[in-house]
Motif scaffolding. Structure first.
Motif, PDB file in Angstrom:
ATOM      1  N   GLY A  45       0.883  -1.120  -0.011  1.00 15.51           N
ATOM      2  CA  GLY A  45      -0.161  -0.023  -0.191  1.00 15.51           C
ATOM      3  C   GLY A  45       0.654   1.406   0.274  1.00 15.51           C
ATOM      4  N   GLY A  46       2.328   1.254  -0.492  1.00 17.77           N
ATOM      5  CA  GLY A  46       2.890   2.547  -0.291  1.00 17.77           C
ATOM      6  C   GLY A  46       3.036   3.073  -1.705  1.00 17.77           C
ATOM      7  N   ILE A  47       3.906   2.894  -2.654  1.00 18.24           N
ATOM      8  CA  ILE A  47       3.878   3.157  -3.899  1.00 18.24           C
ATOM      9  C   ILE A  47       2.483   2.646  -4.712  1.00 18.24           C
ATOM     10  CG2 ILE A  47       4.924   3.176  -6.491  1.00 18.24           C
ATOM     11  CD1 ILE A  47       7.550   3.287  -4.650  1.00 18.24           C
ATOM     12  N   LYS A  48       1.916   3.542  -5.527  1.00 18.14           N
ATOM     13  CA  LYS A  48       0.544   3.196  -5.862  1.00 18.14           C
ATOM     14  C   LYS A  48       0.421   2.384  -7.292  1.00 18.14           C
ATOM     15  CE  LYS A  48      -1.504   4.788  -2.564  1.00 18.14           C
ATOM     16  NZ  LYS A  48      -1.544   3.951  -1.166  1.00 18.14           N
ATOM     17  N   ALA A  49       1.655   2.505  -8.111  1.00 20.73           N
ATOM     18  CA  ALA A  49       1.705   2.055  -9.645  1.00 20.73           C
ATOM     19  C   ALA A  49       3.243   2.265 -10.108  1.00 20.73           C
ATOM     20  CB  ALA A  49       0.812   2.505 -10.284  1.00 20.73           C
ATOM     21  N   THR A  50       3.396   1.220 -10.838  1.00 24.57           N
ATOM     22  CA  THR A  50       4.559   1.505 -11.717  1.00 24.57           C
ATOM     23  C   THR A  50       4.513   1.079 -13.101  1.00 24.57           C
ATOM     24  OG1 THR A  50       7.170   1.183 -11.675  1.00 24.57           O
ATOM     25  CG2 THR A  50       5.604  -0.611 -10.906  1.00 24.57           C
ATOM     26  N   VAL A  51       5.423   0.903 -13.876  1.00 25.04           N
ATOM     27  CA  VAL A  51       5.361   0.825 -15.200  1.00 25.04           C
ATOM     28  C   VAL A  51       6.429  -0.095 -15.542  1.00 25.04           C
ATOM     29  CG1 VAL A  51       5.466   1.303 -17.752  1.00 25.04           C
ATOM     30  CG2 VAL A  51       4.249   2.948 -16.238  1.00 25.04           C
ATOM     31  N   LEU A  52       6.134  -1.593 -15.847  1.00 19.35           N
ATOM     32  CA  LEU A  52       7.298  -2.436 -16.289  1.00 19.35           C
ATOM     33  C   LEU A  52       7.874  -2.351 -17.540  1.00 19.35           C
ATOM     34  CD1 LEU A  52       8.845  -5.372 -15.634  1.00 19.35           C
ATOM     35  CD2 LEU A  52       6.653  -6.376 -16.603  1.00 19.35           C
TER      36      LEU A  52
END
Length: 313
Positions: free
Chosen positions: A255-262
């Motif tokens: 629940g920390g960082i909400k999203a990233t891009v692989l």
């Protein structure tokens, strides 16, 4: 003819037959040169390339240039001197790398670039890079959704010498700038560094305590940003990264960082080695020098499938 001579002749014939079939001999060497393995993305590249090269029968020489163009040039000299059949390279600057790749080409050593491109075509055999613009747009769209299309935000940018930093930033802004209620109050380079991002985020937060979101040019900077925000008790700030690291995967699941891009670092590196192997055996390069691999948005829905910059089926 003596038995010894017969055995020697048979052994020599076997070596010649193996060479004729295109099998890599033990003496065949592929050099793998990347930025520091302190960044898990670059470590994954090196590991992916090394695993594939060894599976194809090559010896490997794994080196680190630390984003220093001069050191990179020296390492390419080392690869040439060691008789490398090919170089797999995540380079130390789009402009600064051109001369080094040309030097390798002039010495008969083909280069296969991964992750970062250079700004001259025709001297590397391949440039296999993530579709950074497509990935950045996907990340920006999720950022806009998470922000509710409004609020003050910060952008952390990568190294200015790295083409990817500019491409990702443009991809972000081509989406976010369409929303007038989203206001960028700070934009700073943290040079892909977690430590620098932590320091920059502390300073930015002091000047802009009302920020609602941070969009980062890579996961390493995103990890620095979230650490600074959590240290300040600001668990309400939305952070989105770019890369698809295991660290950010774990942060998303918690629940920390909400999203990233692989971006598929492992696959890119293995593809480069496969193309190098084909070139070594046939002298035929890929149909196109520049090859784009699409990125994938990572959210809590699919973070559990992410492992070492690859998404399980």
């Amino acid at each position: 003819m003596s038995l010894k001579r017969l055995l020697l002749g048979a052994a020599l014939a076997g070596v010649m037959a193996s060479a004729a079939m295109g099998t890599a001999l033990a003496a065949d060497l592929i050099a793998i040169i990347t930025p520091s393995h302190d960044n898990p993305f670059f470590k994954a590249e090196a590991q992916g390339a090394e695993v594939k090269a060894k599976a194809l029968g090559y010896d490997t020489l794994v080196l680190v240039h630390d984003d220093d163009a001069n050191k990179q040039s020296q390492l390419i000299d080392t690869a040439i001197a060691r008789g490398a059949k090919a170089i797999i390279l995540d380079n130390a600057g789009a402009a600064a790398t051109v001369a080094a790749v040309q030097k390798a080409k002039d010495a008969g050593v083909p280069s296969f670039l991964i992750d970062r491109e250079i700004n001259v075509a025709g001297i590397a055999v391949a440039q296999i890079v993530s579709n950074n613009y497509q990935g950045a747009q996907a990340g920006a769209q999720e950022f806009v959704r998470l922000m509710g299309e409004k609020g003050n935000y910060v952008e952390l940018v990568g190294r200015e010498a790295d083409t990817n930093a500019g491409i990702r930033s443009k991809g972000y802004h081509d989406v976010i700038d369409d929303y007038p209620d989203l206001k960028m109050v700070a934009r700073q380079s943290a040079n892909w560094s977690q430590t620098e991002a932590y320091s920059k985020m502390e300073t930015i937060l002091q000047a802009n305590p009302d920020i609602k979101g941070v969009i980062s040019g890579n996961d390493t900077m995103a990890m620095g940003a979230i650490a600074a925000l959590q240290a300040a008790g600001r668990k309400d700030v939305i952070v989105v990264g770019f890369d698809g690291s295991n660290d950010v995967r774990d942060s998303i699941k918690q629940g920390g960082i909400k999203a990233t891009v692989l971006q598929p670092a492992y696959l890119q590196a293995q593809t480069a080695v496969e193309q190098a192997d084909t070139y070594i055996k046939t002298k035929k390069g890929p149909a196109q020098e520049k090859q784009l691999m699409d990125c994938v948005l990572i959210t809590p829905d699919n973070a559990g499938k992410l492992e070492t910059f690859a998404l399980a089926n």
